[in-house]
Enzyme design. Structure first.
Site, mmCIF file in Angstrom:
data_model
loop_
_atom_site.group_PDB
_atom_site.id
_atom_site.type_symbol
_atom_site.label_atom_id
_atom_site.label_comp_id
_atom_site.label_asym_id
_atom_site.label_seq_id
_atom_site.Cartn_x
_atom_site.Cartn_y
_atom_site.Cartn_z
ATOM 1 N N TYR A 1 0.882 -1.163 0.000
ATOM 2 C CA TYR A 1 0.000 0.000 0.000
ATOM 3 C C TYR A 1 0.924 1.217 0.000
ATOM 4 O O TYR A 1 1.929 1.217 0.713
ATOM 5 C CB TYR A 1 -0.861 0.069 1.265
ATOM 6 C CG TYR A 1 -1.784 -1.088 1.507
ATOM 7 C CD1 TYR A 1 -3.032 -1.143 0.906
ATOM 8 C CD2 TYR A 1 -1.432 -2.112 2.382
ATOM 9 C CE1 TYR A 1 -3.905 -2.192 1.153
ATOM 10 C CE2 TYR A 1 -2.287 -3.168 2.639
ATOM 11 C CZ TYR A 1 -3.527 -3.206 2.021
ATOM 12 O OH TYR A 1 -4.371 -4.240 2.268
ATOM 13 N N HIS B 1 -10.718 -7.456 -2.506
ATOM 14 C CA HIS B 1 -10.108 -7.627 -1.191
ATOM 15 C C HIS B 1 -10.803 -8.747 -0.399
ATOM 16 O O HIS B 1 -10.945 -8.673 0.827
ATOM 17 C CB HIS B 1 -10.135 -6.328 -0.389
ATOM 18 C CG HIS B 1 -8.895 -6.077 0.412
ATOM 19 N ND1 HIS B 1 -7.755 -5.539 -0.135
ATOM 20 C CD2 HIS B 1 -8.591 -6.300 1.717
ATOM 21 C CE1 HIS B 1 -6.826 -5.434 0.790
ATOM 22 N NE2 HIS B 1 -7.315 -5.897 1.943
ATOM 23 N N ASP C 1 -7.704 -1.297 -3.652
ATOM 24 C CA ASP C 1 -9.135 -1.420 -3.362
ATOM 25 C C ASP C 1 -9.486 -1.117 -1.915
ATOM 26 O O ASP C 1 -10.599 -1.394 -1.469
ATOM 27 C CB ASP C 1 -9.634 -2.820 -3.730
ATOM 28 C CG ASP C 1 -8.850 -3.932 -3.047
ATOM 29 O OD1 ASP C 1 -8.042 -3.623 -2.144
ATOM 30 O OD2 ASP C 1 -9.022 -5.102 -3.432
#
Length: 462
Positions: free
Chosen positions: A230, A346, A258
């Site tokens: 991330y 996810h 996401d």
């Protein structure tokens, strides 16, 4: 005991793996909130710390935060006592059958629930809001039916494939998932070793509970690994990490997109109900949080397509965008020159009522077959896969490979490395059987015309 005296918010010491740390200055910026630390001030927090954090986290503390080593002769007796849950799990592990007794992935999950802590299972199983997307991810596969070819010679088959040019024995990869140590002390190291022995590719989560050094030590020479990231609010942190994994010889970067913010995972929140919101997030007093929030807070909600060029300026590794949920974004990803995408929601953990990945793949194959059959652009799916037939359906519709997330965590939680291997073996056996019954002998022979969409749920099983 000297450590026990430092048990307040403004004077907080903790014990981790026999070492004493002064974390007073860290409390206000702890992603899991101040209460998560303050409630354990002056105590040994190893049991709470180890399953959620890698040892790399301690490197972020200033050197002066390390007070020294614990004198074990002064440790209170109650710190060594097992909880009721410890006793339950110990007794359950005495009677859990061998991995070979499990015939399918659902059975592995059921067995894992008997030996996982309540917090671990809640974190692994939790999904967004009412969990409709979580269930739809699997249910959607049931609306795709095969059109088998008969009278082909299928005694010899091959499941060999590749991912971004990297060979794999099976078109299945380990989806990056956080906190494998919540289920087993070996954590991601177990999964690395199992993936190597089974000849498949693993994605390593940025929120892994094992450190990059531990993973590197367990990794076989030239074993393919891909790193999931991330982007950090503080880009310098992401830059350092991207350079580190490229230096460590990772094969690709998976950029997860996401989860701009964590989904509302109520199952996780209930199990970890004594977490308080982080003061730095501005959310204090807005309700209890779970494990997911404890490892969050650093992610940048303002990532954009422009960040692809920024990542390219730092690393030459191939880039896969993970978390695509519509055909239009697959097209954008292709236009921005990434090497691949993973159609994923996810695992249903973010936005409830996001579409099932197999449905987006089907739509993509109908609207843009040039993208599902492009040698320079690879499409993958993850979420909801529980059978070898699910894998075959996705491959028929143009997926280059399929990711497994929760089943790997459950196998690890139940038996460690042997459990992870059993998950992969079950899927391999089911893929091979399905290929033979479908009438194909090679992965590349799987075609869209071998499946059809049926606009109804299957009849009730008897």
């Amino acid at each position: 005991m000297l450590v026990a005296r430092h048990n307040k918010r403004d004077d907080c010491w903790v014990i981790i793996h026999g070492e004493v740390y002064d974390v007073t200055k860290f409390i206000p910026i702890h992603p899991g909130g101040l209460y998560a630390i303050v409630k354990l001030a002056g105590k040994d927090v190893t049991k709470a710390f180890a399953p959620i954090h890698s040892l790399d986290v301690l490197l972020d503390l200033p050197p002066e935060a390390h007070v020294g080593s614990l004198d074990l002769t002064t440790a209170p007796a109650e710190a060594l006592q097992d909880s009721e849950e410890d006793v339950r799990i110990r007794e359950a592990r005495k009677v859990i059958p061998a991995p070979e007794a499990a015939l399918n992935l659902n059975e592995i999950e059921r067995l894992a629930t008997t030996v996982l802590t309540n917090v671990a299972y809640a974190y692994y199983a939790s999904a967004g809001d009412d969990e409709y997307t979580f269930h739809e991810n699997s249910d959607a596969y049931k609306r795709y039916w095969f059109r088998p070819r008969i009278m082909n010679k299928v005694s010899r088959i091959s499941t060999a494939s590749s991912m971004l040019g990297v060979p794999t024995s099976l078109p299945v990869f380990v989806s990056p998932a956080a906190l494998a140590r919540l289920g087993h002390p070996g954590g991601e190291v177990n999964i690395v070793q199992a993936a190597a022995k089974e000849g498949i590719i693993q994605g390593i989560s940025i929120n892994a509970s094992c450190s990059l050094d531990e993973i590197a030590a367990a990794r076989r020479p030239d074993q393919p690994l891909m790193f999931q990231i991330y982007l950090d609010r503080h880009r310098a942190n992401s830059e350092r990490l991207l350079k580190r994994v490229e230096k460590d010889g990772y094969n690709a970067i998976m950029l997860t997109v996401d989860s701009a913010v964590p989904g509302k995972r109520e199952r996780d929140q209930r199990a970890k109900g004594d977490f308080q919101a982080s003061a730095i997030s501005g959310a204090e007093g807005q309700g209890v949080l779970g494990v997911a929030q404890a490892i969050s807070g650093y992610q940048d909600p303002d990532i954009s397509w422009d960040d692809i060029a920024w990542i390219r300026s730092i690393t030459s590794l191939p880039l896969i965008i993970k978390g695509i949920q519509c055909v239009e974004d697959v097209e954008k990803a292709h236009q921005h020159g990434v090497e691949g995408v993973i159609i994923s929601n996810h695992g249903g953990r973010s936005l409830d009522f996001s579409p099932a990945p197999i449905d987006i793949l089907h739509e993509l194959n109908q609207r843009r077959p040039d993208l599902t059959h492009n040698p320079k652009f690879e499409v993958y799916v993850d979420g909801g896969v529980r059978r070898g037939t699910d894998v075959i359906k996705a491959l028929c519709l143009g997926a280059k490979g399929v990711g497994l997330g929760r089943p790997i965590l459950y196998g690890n939680g139940a038996w460690g490395e042997p459990g992870v291997r059993r998950v992969i073996q079950i899927i391999r056996e089911e893929v091979e059987t399905s290929m033979r019954l479908l009438g194909v002998t090679r992965i590349e022979d799987l075609k869209p015309e071998m499946v059809k969409y049926v606009d109804r749920d299957p009849g009730r099983r008897r």
